[in-house]
Design an enzyme around this catalytic site. Structure first.
Site, PDB file in Angstrom:
ATOM      1  N   ASP A 107       1.324  15.030  12.213  1.00  0.00           N
ATOM      2  CA  ASP A 107       1.765  15.600  10.949  1.00  0.00           C
ATOM      3  C   ASP A 107       0.620  15.656   9.939  1.00  0.00           C
ATOM      4  OD1 ASP A 107       4.808  14.860   9.083  1.00  0.00           O
ATOM      5  OD2 ASP A 107       3.534  16.621   9.274  1.00  0.00           O
ATOM      6  N   GLY A 129       8.174   3.154   2.993  1.00  0.00           N
ATOM      7  CA  GLY A 129       8.810   4.278   3.686  1.00  0.00           C
ATOM      8  C   GLY A 129      10.246   3.930   4.009  1.00  0.00           C
ATOM      9  N   LYS A 130      10.898   4.837   4.733  1.00  0.00           N
ATOM     10  CA  LYS A 130      12.303   4.657   5.108  1.00  0.00           C
ATOM     11  C   LYS A 130      12.466   3.366   5.914  1.00  0.00           C
ATOM     12  CE  LYS A 130      13.739   8.083   7.578  1.00  0.00           C
ATOM     13  NZ  LYS A 130      13.758   9.539   7.817  1.00  0.00           N
ATOM     14  N   PHE A 131      11.467   3.082   6.730  1.00  0.00           N
ATOM     15  CA  PHE A 131      11.636   1.967   7.673  1.00  0.00           C
ATOM     16  C   PHE A 131      10.926   0.709   7.218  1.00  0.00           C
ATOM     17  CE2 PHE A 131      14.003   4.388  10.483  1.00  0.00           C
ATOM     18  CZ  PHE A 131      13.467   5.673  10.472  1.00  0.00           C
ATOM     19  N   GLY A 132      10.391   0.696   5.995  1.00  0.00           N
ATOM     20  CA  GLY A 132       9.727  -0.535   5.571  1.00  0.00           C
ATOM     21  C   GLY A 132       8.448  -0.235   4.797  1.00  0.00           C
ATOM     22  N   VAL A 137       4.140  -0.976   3.809  1.00  0.00           N
ATOM     23  CA  VAL A 137       2.823  -1.268   4.373  1.00  0.00           C
ATOM     24  C   VAL A 137       2.094  -2.164   3.367  1.00  0.00           C
ATOM     25  CG1 VAL A 137       0.754  -0.261   5.385  1.00  0.00           C
ATOM     26  CG2 VAL A 137       2.819   1.108   5.197  1.00  0.00           C
ATOM     27  N   LEU A 159       0.835  -1.209   0.000  1.00  0.00           N
ATOM     28  CA  LEU A 159       0.000   0.000   0.000  1.00  0.00           C
ATOM     29  C   LEU A 159       0.865   1.253   0.000  1.00  0.00           C
ATOM     30  CD1 LEU A 159      -2.638  -1.066   2.658  1.00  0.00           C
ATOM     31  CD2 LEU A 159      -3.016  -0.811   0.201  1.00  0.00           C
ATOM     32  N   GLY A 160       2.103   1.102   0.447  1.00  0.00           N
ATOM     33  CA  GLY A 160       2.986   2.273   0.513  1.00  0.00           C
ATOM     34  C   GLY A 160       4.331   1.802   1.036  1.00  0.00           C
ATOM     35  N   LYS A 180       2.101  -3.007   8.597  1.00  0.00           N
ATOM     36  CA  LYS A 180       3.324  -2.241   8.348  1.00  0.00           C
ATOM     37  C   LYS A 180       4.512  -3.032   8.852  1.00  0.00           C
ATOM     38  CE  LYS A 180       5.567   2.094   8.740  1.00  0.00           C
ATOM     39  NZ  LYS A 180       5.327   3.534   8.702  1.00  0.00           N
TER      40      LYS A 180
HETATM   41  O1  LIG Z   1       3.639   4.333  10.372  1.00  0.00           O
HETATM   42  C1  LIG Z   1       2.615   4.639  10.939  1.00  0.00           C
HETATM   43  C2  LIG Z   1       1.473   5.186  10.211  1.00  0.00           C
HETATM   44  C3  LIG Z   1       1.224   4.483   8.949  1.00  0.00           C
HETATM   45  C4  LIG Z   1      -0.009   4.193   8.489  1.00  0.00           C
HETATM   46  C5  LIG Z   1       0.213   3.647   7.244  1.00  0.00           C
HETATM   47  C6  LIG Z   1      -0.826   3.260   6.311  1.00  0.00           C
HETATM   48  C7  LIG Z   1      -0.623   3.383   4.938  1.00  0.00           C
HETATM   49  C8  LIG Z   1      -1.642   3.098   4.044  1.00  0.00           C
HETATM   50  C9  LIG Z   1      -2.859   2.652   4.550  1.00  0.00           C
HETATM   51  C10 LIG Z   1      -4.085   2.324   3.995  1.00  0.00           C
HETATM   52  C11 LIG Z   1      -4.443   2.366   2.603  1.00  0.00           C
HETATM   53  N1  LIG Z   1      -5.641   2.074   2.109  1.00  0.00           N
HETATM   54  C12 LIG Z   1      -5.577   2.249   0.780  1.00  0.00           C
HETATM   55  C13 LIG Z   1      -6.556   2.118  -0.215  1.00  0.00           C
HETATM   56  C14 LIG Z   1      -6.207   2.397  -1.539  1.00  0.00           C
HETATM   57  C15 LIG Z   1      -4.932   2.823  -1.849  1.00  0.00           C
HETATM   58  C16 LIG Z   1      -3.956   2.963  -0.847  1.00  0.00           C
HETATM   59  C17 LIG Z   1      -4.309   2.672   0.472  1.00  0.00           C
HETATM   60  N2  LIG Z   1      -3.595   2.737   1.627  1.00  0.00           N
HETATM   61  N3  LIG Z   1      -4.942   1.965   4.958  1.00  0.00           N
HETATM   62  N4  LIG Z   1      -4.320   2.074   6.128  1.00  0.00           N
HETATM   63  C18 LIG Z   1      -3.047   2.485   5.926  1.00  0.00           C
HETATM   64  C19 LIG Z   1      -2.032   2.786   6.818  1.00  0.00           C
HETATM   65  N5  LIG Z   1       1.506   3.641   6.965  1.00  0.00           N
HETATM   66  N6  LIG Z   1       2.149   4.119   8.049  1.00  0.00           N
HETATM   67  N7  LIG Z   1       2.382   4.556  12.207  1.00  0.00           N
HETATM   68  C20 LIG Z   1       3.311   4.162  13.120  1.00  0.00           C
HETATM   69  C21 LIG Z   1       4.663   4.142  12.869  1.00  0.00           C
HETATM   70  C22 LIG Z   1       5.514   3.732  13.879  1.00  0.00           C
HETATM   71  C23 LIG Z   1       5.006   3.362  15.117  1.00  0.00           C
HETATM   72  C24 LIG Z   1       3.629   3.419  15.310  1.00  0.00           C
HETATM   73  F1  LIG Z   1       3.148   3.085  16.482  1.00  0.00           F
HETATM   74  C25 LIG Z   1       2.790   3.804  14.334  1.00  0.00           C
END
Ligand SMILES: O=C(Cc1cc(-c2ccc3c(-c4nc5ccccc5[nH]4)n[nH]c3c2)n[nH]1)Nc1cccc(F)c1
Length: 271
Positions: free
Chosen positions: A131, A17-20, A22, A14-15, A37
């Site tokens: 953010d 980042g620097k640390f890995g 999702v 789904l995405g 993630k």
């Molecule tokens: O890193 C994140 C936040 C985070 C959320 C996400 C993320 C990225 C994408 C999605 C999506 C998502 N749904 C989609 C539907 C269509 C296209 C793309 C999509 N991405 N749903 N939930 C997500 C959640 N990536 N990173 N939190 C974090 C990091 C370190 C420690 C901690 F406790 C939390």
């Protein structure tokens, strides 16, 4: 019994980042869909981020609000940490904004109201500086806004390329390296409200240097198209104020005539 990778079926990325990355995933037994993630431990060790990660996980697990993406839990194996995050079916709000060029006043007011409520909740729990730029905002299946605080700078597919370096969302006291408090979030709400209505942020410029100059000067102007109501411009003008103490408070934002008139109380508005 703690979660493990064997409990999940992994889908598409789904995405990243620097640390890995999702991944779309679902619980094998229940088919409950999540965003999984993956963070590599050697990256955390390399940048000495254990405490920050631990704190972020404690914060995220403790936040329960309809407009804040949930962290359901986490588990790890020898080389990776896995975060079990809420899956937002609607994807990135940024995608909707770019597809439509700009949002309707009802959509913009609904999202600003949702953000204000989520931020008021966070400030109430002494959590600041979520953010809030469009790239960190996701939508659920009903179009409800979800702040996914990527403090860990997830660079997903259709993110703005200049995103990583952009100053567009930073308040004057931040670009001038003064100390800042939660009023920076109020400034960012002004930036976002402008971007939702006009399709690009108010101080956008060719170079970071020019953006910097426009921010500190509050060089704000409203194009004639699209035609935006004077109440919307009034709200933006009360948020993009140099003196942090003079910016409209979150409570005042929620009571602003433009919000009261245009925001959908259920926070979903699909028109
Ligand atoms: O890193 C994140 C936040 C985070 C959320 C996400 C993320 C990225 C994408 C999605 C999506 C998502 N749904 C989609 C539907 C269509 C296209 C793309 C999509 N991405 N749903 N939930 C997500 C959640 N990536 N990173 N939190 C974090 C990091 C370190 C420690 C901690 F406790 C939390």
């Amino acid at each position: 019994k703690p979660w493990s990778l064997a409990d999940f079926e992994i889908g598409r990325p789904l995405g990243k980042g620097k640390f890995g990355r999702v991944y779309l995933a679902r619980v094998a037994k229940s088919h409950f869909v999540v965003a999984l993630k993956v963070i590599f431990k050697e990256q955390i060790e390399k940048y000495k981020l254990h405490h920050q990660l631990r704190r972020e996980m404690e914060i995220q697990t403790s936040l329960r609000h309809p407009n804040i993406l949930r962290l359901f839990g986490w588990f790890d194996d020898d080389e990776r940490i896995f975060l079990i995050l809420e899956y937002a079916h609607g994807g990135e709000l940024y995608g909707l904004l770019k597809a439509n060029g700009h949002l309707s006043e009802q959509q913009a007011a609904t999202y600003i109201s949702s953000l204000s409520q989520a931020l008021a909740y966070c400030h109430g729990k002494c959590v600041i500086h979520r953010d809030i730029k469009p790239e960190n905002l996701l939508l659920d299946h009903e179009g409800r806004l979800k702040i996914a605080d990527f403090g860990w700078s997830v660079q997903s597919s259709n993110k703005r390329k200049t995103m990583c370096g952009t100053l567009d969302y930073l308040a004057p006291e931040m670009v001038e390296n003064k100390d800042h408090d939660h009023a920076v979030d109020n400034w960012t709400l002004g930036i976002l409200c402008y971007e939702f209505l006009y399709g690009s942020p108010p101080f956008e410029a060719e170079s970071q240097k020019d953006t910097f100059k426009r921010i500190v000067k509050i060089d704000l102007s409203f194009p004639d198209t699209p035609n935006v109501s004077s109440e919307a411009k009034n709200l933006i003008s009360q948020l993009l104020v140099k003196d942090p103490s003079k910016r409209l408070s979150l409570t005042k934002i929620m009571q602003h005539p433009w919000i009261v008139k245009n925001a959908d109380p259920k926070g979903v508005c699909l028109f």
